[in-house]
Design a protein around this motif. Structure first.
Motif, PDB file in Angstrom:
ATOM      1  N   GLY A  12      70.818 -77.084  95.163  1.00 48.42           N
ATOM      2  CA  GLY A  12      70.179 -75.787  95.308  1.00 48.42           C
ATOM      3  C   GLY A  12      68.720 -75.875  94.892  1.00 48.42           C
ATOM      4  O   GLY A  12      68.404 -76.318  93.790  1.00 48.42           O
ATOM      5  N   VAL A  13      67.845 -75.450  95.788  1.00 45.89           N
ATOM      6  CA  VAL A  13      66.402 -75.560  95.550  1.00 45.89           C
ATOM      7  C   VAL A  13      65.866 -74.198  95.147  1.00 45.89           C
ATOM      8  O   VAL A  13      66.038 -73.218  95.864  1.00 45.89           O
ATOM      9  N   ARG A  14      65.199 -74.136  94.019  1.00 47.31           N
ATOM     10  CA  ARG A  14      64.604 -72.871  93.576  1.00 47.31           C
ATOM     11  C   ARG A  14      63.202 -72.658  94.136  1.00 47.31           C
ATOM     12  O   ARG A  14      62.824 -71.538  94.438  1.00 47.31           O
ATOM     13  N   GLU A  15      62.433 -73.740  94.258  1.00 43.18           N
ATOM     14  CA  GLU A  15      61.017 -73.545  94.586  1.00 43.18           C
ATOM     15  C   GLU A  15      60.432 -74.801  95.221  1.00 43.18           C
ATOM     16  O   GLU A  15      60.669 -75.910  94.739  1.00 43.18           O
ATOM     17  N   THR A  16      59.688 -74.607  96.298  1.00 40.45           N
ATOM     18  CA  THR A  16      58.877 -75.696  96.859  1.00 40.45           C
ATOM     19  C   THR A  16      57.522 -75.128  97.281  1.00 40.45           C
ATOM     20  O   THR A  16      56.728 -74.734  96.443  1.00 40.45           O
ATOM     21  N   ARG A  17      57.290 -75.012  98.602  1.00 42.25           N
ATOM     22  CA  ARG A  17      55.984 -74.580  99.089  1.00 42.25           C
ATOM     23  C   ARG A  17      55.882 -73.067  99.183  1.00 42.25           C
ATOM     24  O   ARG A  17      56.859 -72.377  99.465  1.00 42.25           O
ATOM     25  N   HIS A  18      54.667 -72.551  98.995  1.00 38.09           N
ATOM     26  CA  HIS A  18      54.345 -71.147  99.242  1.00 38.09           C
ATOM     27  C   HIS A  18      53.109 -71.100 100.133  1.00 38.09           C
ATOM     28  O   HIS A  18      52.090 -71.734  99.833  1.00 38.09           O
ATOM     29  N   ILE A  19      53.181 -70.368 101.227  1.00 38.59           N
ATOM     30  CA  ILE A  19      52.003 -70.255 102.089  1.00 38.59           C
ATOM     31  C   ILE A  19      50.881 -69.519 101.359  1.00 38.59           C
ATOM     32  O   ILE A  19      51.132 -68.768 100.410  1.00 38.59           O
ATOM     33  N   ARG A  20      49.674 -69.745 101.796  1.00 36.47           N
ATOM     34  CA  ARG A  20      48.542 -68.938 101.329  1.00 36.47           C
ATOM     35  C   ARG A  20      48.414 -67.774 102.310  1.00 36.47           C
ATOM     36  O   ARG A  20      47.867 -67.908 103.395  1.00 36.47           O
ATOM     37  N   GLY A  21      48.965 -66.642 101.939  1.00 35.56           N
ATOM     38  CA  GLY A  21      49.014 -65.507 102.838  1.00 35.56           C
ATOM     39  C   GLY A  21      47.778 -64.625 102.770  1.00 35.56           C
ATOM     40  O   GLY A  21      46.848 -64.864 101.981  1.00 35.56           O
ATOM     41  N   CYS A  22      47.793 -63.577 103.591  1.00 37.65           N
ATOM     42  CA  CYS A  22      46.708 -62.590 103.530  1.00 37.65           C
ATOM     43  C   CYS A  22      46.685 -61.887 102.178  1.00 37.65           C
ATOM     44  O   CYS A  22      45.644 -61.396 101.727  1.00 37.65           O
ATOM     45  N   HIS A  23      47.842 -61.834 101.546  1.00 38.80           N
ATOM     46  CA  HIS A  23      47.933 -61.305 100.182  1.00 38.80           C
ATOM     47  C   HIS A  23      48.836 -62.241  99.403  1.00 38.80           C
ATOM     48  O   HIS A  23      49.874 -62.679  99.898  1.00 38.80           O
ATOM     49  N   THR A  24      48.448 -62.566  98.181  1.00 41.74           N
ATOM     50  CA  THR A  24      49.312 -63.356  97.298  1.00 41.74           C
ATOM     51  C   THR A  24      49.815 -62.452  96.185  1.00 41.74           C
ATOM     52  O   THR A  24      49.025 -61.870  95.432  1.00 41.74           O
ATOM     53  N   LEU A  25      51.119 -62.312  96.120  1.00 44.04           N
ATOM     54  CA  LEU A  25      51.733 -61.467  95.104  1.00 44.04           C
ATOM     55  C   LEU A  25      51.650 -62.181  93.768  1.00 44.04           C
ATOM     56  O   LEU A  25      52.178 -63.283  93.593  1.00 44.04           O
ATOM     57  N   CYS A  26      50.962 -61.567  92.799  1.00 41.87           N
ATOM     58  CA  CYS A  26      50.786 -62.213  91.498  1.00 41.87           C
ATOM     59  C   CYS A  26      51.648 -61.529  90.443  1.00 41.87           C
ATOM     60  O   CYS A  26      51.993 -60.352  90.551  1.00 41.87           O
ATOM     61  N   GLY A  27      51.983 -62.295  89.417  1.00 39.60           N
ATOM     62  CA  GLY A  27      52.894 -61.816  88.391  1.00 39.60           C
ATOM     63  C   GLY A  27      52.412 -60.573  87.673  1.00 39.60           C
ATOM     64  O   GLY A  27      53.199 -59.671  87.371  1.00 39.60           O
ATOM     65  N   GLU A  28      51.115 -60.495  87.398  1.00 39.50           N
ATOM     66  CA  GLU A  28      50.578 -59.337  86.671  1.00 39.50           C
ATOM     67  C   GLU A  28      50.810 -58.050  87.450  1.00 39.50           C
ATOM     68  O   GLU A  28      51.272 -57.035  86.899  1.00 39.50           O
ATOM     69  N   ASP A  29      50.517 -58.075  88.748  1.00 39.76           N
ATOM     70  CA  ASP A  29      50.729 -56.885  89.580  1.00 39.76           C
ATOM     71  C   ASP A  29      52.216 -56.604  89.758  1.00 39.76           C
ATOM     72  O   ASP A  29      52.655 -55.454  89.772  1.00 39.76           O
ATOM     73  N   PHE A  30      52.994 -57.653  89.914  1.00 42.05           N
ATOM     74  CA  PHE A  30      54.429 -57.527  90.146  1.00 42.05           C
ATOM     75  C   PHE A  30      55.111 -56.866  88.955  1.00 42.05           C
ATOM     76  O   PHE A  30      55.855 -55.888  89.096  1.00 42.05           O
ATOM     77  N   LEU A  31      54.817 -57.376  87.760  1.00 44.40           N
ATOM     78  CA  LEU A  31      55.426 -56.813  86.553  1.00 44.40           C
ATOM     79  C   LEU A  31      54.819 -55.464  86.188  1.00 44.40           C
ATOM     80  O   LEU A  31      55.467 -54.637  85.539  1.00 44.40           O
ATOM     81  N   GLY A  32      53.584 -55.235  86.624  1.00 44.97           N
ATOM     82  CA  GLY A  32      52.901 -53.983  86.307  1.00 44.97           C
ATOM     83  C   GLY A  32      53.259 -52.834  87.218  1.00 44.97           C
ATOM     84  O   GLY A  32      52.767 -51.712  87.043  1.00 44.97           O
TER      85      GLY A  32
END
Length: 419
Positions: free
Chosen positions: A284-304
């Motif tokens: 089971g794979v938790r994490e590999t590649r993430h595209i560089r999208g038009c918006h990058t969801l960041c932890g500060e905004d996500f948790l906020g």
């Protein structure tokens, strides 16, 4: 749709139901991704504080499994235990009923890019090489394989390392009548003590003494069929996009699962007569590649709790970061369900590719919540609806610049929940 995991098969069903001629390419002979090939259970999470946050086709899928006795929604959190065989059956039925053209046992090996568009994807199977032409492509491979072939940009790797792999396995012959397993195996939050907490303490001591290898959890989950229980306890640090690293990790993990389960059998009478029935097809794979999208969801905004006008899905699972070095885990609960904007699914780099599932544009913290199955299903549903809006926009359209108000309106019409 590239990839028939939790995001991909939901996307294919949604696209076909909306009138798009749809093909789904899957490397295995079944659908479900890590839920099936990796025995990753339960499906998390459809509810937050008693409110449903993932709806539409994903929850219809759960309901159809329930009707066959193959799933149990554990309220109020909404995690779903499931029978893997019922999962495979219902997923295949729904894809077939929707009219999806399904290519199983097929690998995506390349694509043709012209003027910023993927015009064809190349697949390989027992028939040889085949080319599939499409106006729009959804990358639900998990590892962003199609995006890599198309030359899209990716976010830099986490300097602290990727989250580790797990080799989940199924055990049988377990005594599920004792309080340790009967009362504490469920994920509804109603029982203060968890089987995970009890066994984790024992394994922690054994790990310090050098008796067992690196582990995580452990998590135990009913498979809703007899005395079978899925176990998530092994851990290995590796980049699953590196073939040799993945090979070495999987070989080690298959050794580790026997060592860890033998320690449980020696310690707890519930497991004494138990045995490993089956192990995951792949780690089971938790994490590999993430595209560089038009918006990058960041932890500060996500948790906020930041809100977005183009929100296409909600995430309710805690931010769950597993250490690549030891058995530790950092868990941060969300105050409320967090919004996922459409901009995370697309890039200016490619005119007709939409991402779904765990390869979308998110940093380490935000991704550690959105990677779970119910959220990936919701993202897959949104990607398919976006493909319909893109199609209707006509020649010259770009997936990054579609009418997101129309997208959200159509998404609500199929039961998607965005706020």
């Amino acid at each position: 749709v590239c990839g028939g995991g939790s995001a991909g098969f939901i996307a294919a069903i949604c696209a076909a139901r909306s009138g798009l001629r749809t093909a789904l390419v899957e490397r295995f002979g079944f659908l479900g991704g890590t839920a099936i090939s990796g025995y990753v259970a339960p499906i998390s999470g459809f509810f937050k504080k008693g409110r449903q946050v993932v709806g539409g086709i994903p929850f219809e899928f759960v309901g159809r499994m329930e009707a066959l006795g193959g799933a149990k929604v554990e309220y109020p959190r909404g995690h779903v235990s499931f029978d893997p065989e019922i999962y495979k059956l219902v997923a295949a039925r729904m894809v077939h009923e929707a009219g999806v053209e399904l290519y199983t046992n097929s690998y995506i090996t390349d694509c043709v890019v012209h003027d910023g568009r993927v015009s064809e994807i190349i697949i390989e199977n027992k028939n040889g090489a085949e080319a599939l032409r499409a106006a729009c492509v959804i990358d639900a491979t998990g590892d962003a394989d199609l995006c890599r072939m198309a030359g899209m940009d990716f976010l830099p790797a986490n300097p602290d390392g990727l989250q580790p792999l797990s080799m989940c396995f199924v055990i049988g012959g377990v005594d599920l009548t004792t309080p340790l397993l009967c009362d504490c195996i469920h994920h509804d939050g109603r029982v203060p003590r968890s089987v995970n907490d009890v066994i984790r303490k024992m394994l922690g001591e054994a790990y310090k003494n050098g008796e067992v290898p690196q582990f995580g959890g452990p998590w135990f989950n009913s498979l809703e069929c007899g005395d079978l229980v899925a176990v998530n306890v092994t851990r290995a640090a590796a980049d699953a996009c590196d073939n040799r690293a993945l090979r070495d990790a999987e070989l080690r993990l298959r050794e580790d699962m026997f060592t860890l389960f033998e320690k449980m059998k020696q310690t707890y009478p519930e497991f004494r007569n138990g045995h490993i029935v089956s192990s995951a097809v792949v780690a089971g794979v938790r994490e590999t590649r993430h595209i560089r999208g038009c918006h990058t969801l960041c932890g500060e905004d996500f948790l906020g709790g930041r809100t977005y006008p183009d929100s296409i899905a909600l995430a309710s699972h805690p931010v769950d970061i597993h250490s690549m070095k030891d058995a530790s885990q950092k868990l941060t609960s969300l105050a409320e369900a967090a919004q996922i904007p459409y901009g995370c699914l697309v890039s200016d780099k490619c005119r007709n590719v939409i991402c779904a599932g765990r390869c979308i544009s998110a940093d380490t913290v935000a991704f550690a919540s959105i990677r779970v199955q119910a959220t990936c299903m919701a993202i897959g549903q949104a990607a398919a609806v976006a493909a319909g809006v893109f199609r209707d926009a006509g020649e010259g359209a770009h997936v990054a610049h579609i009418d997101t108000d129309e997208l959200i309106s159509r998404l609500h019409a199929v039961g998607g929940i965005t706020e």
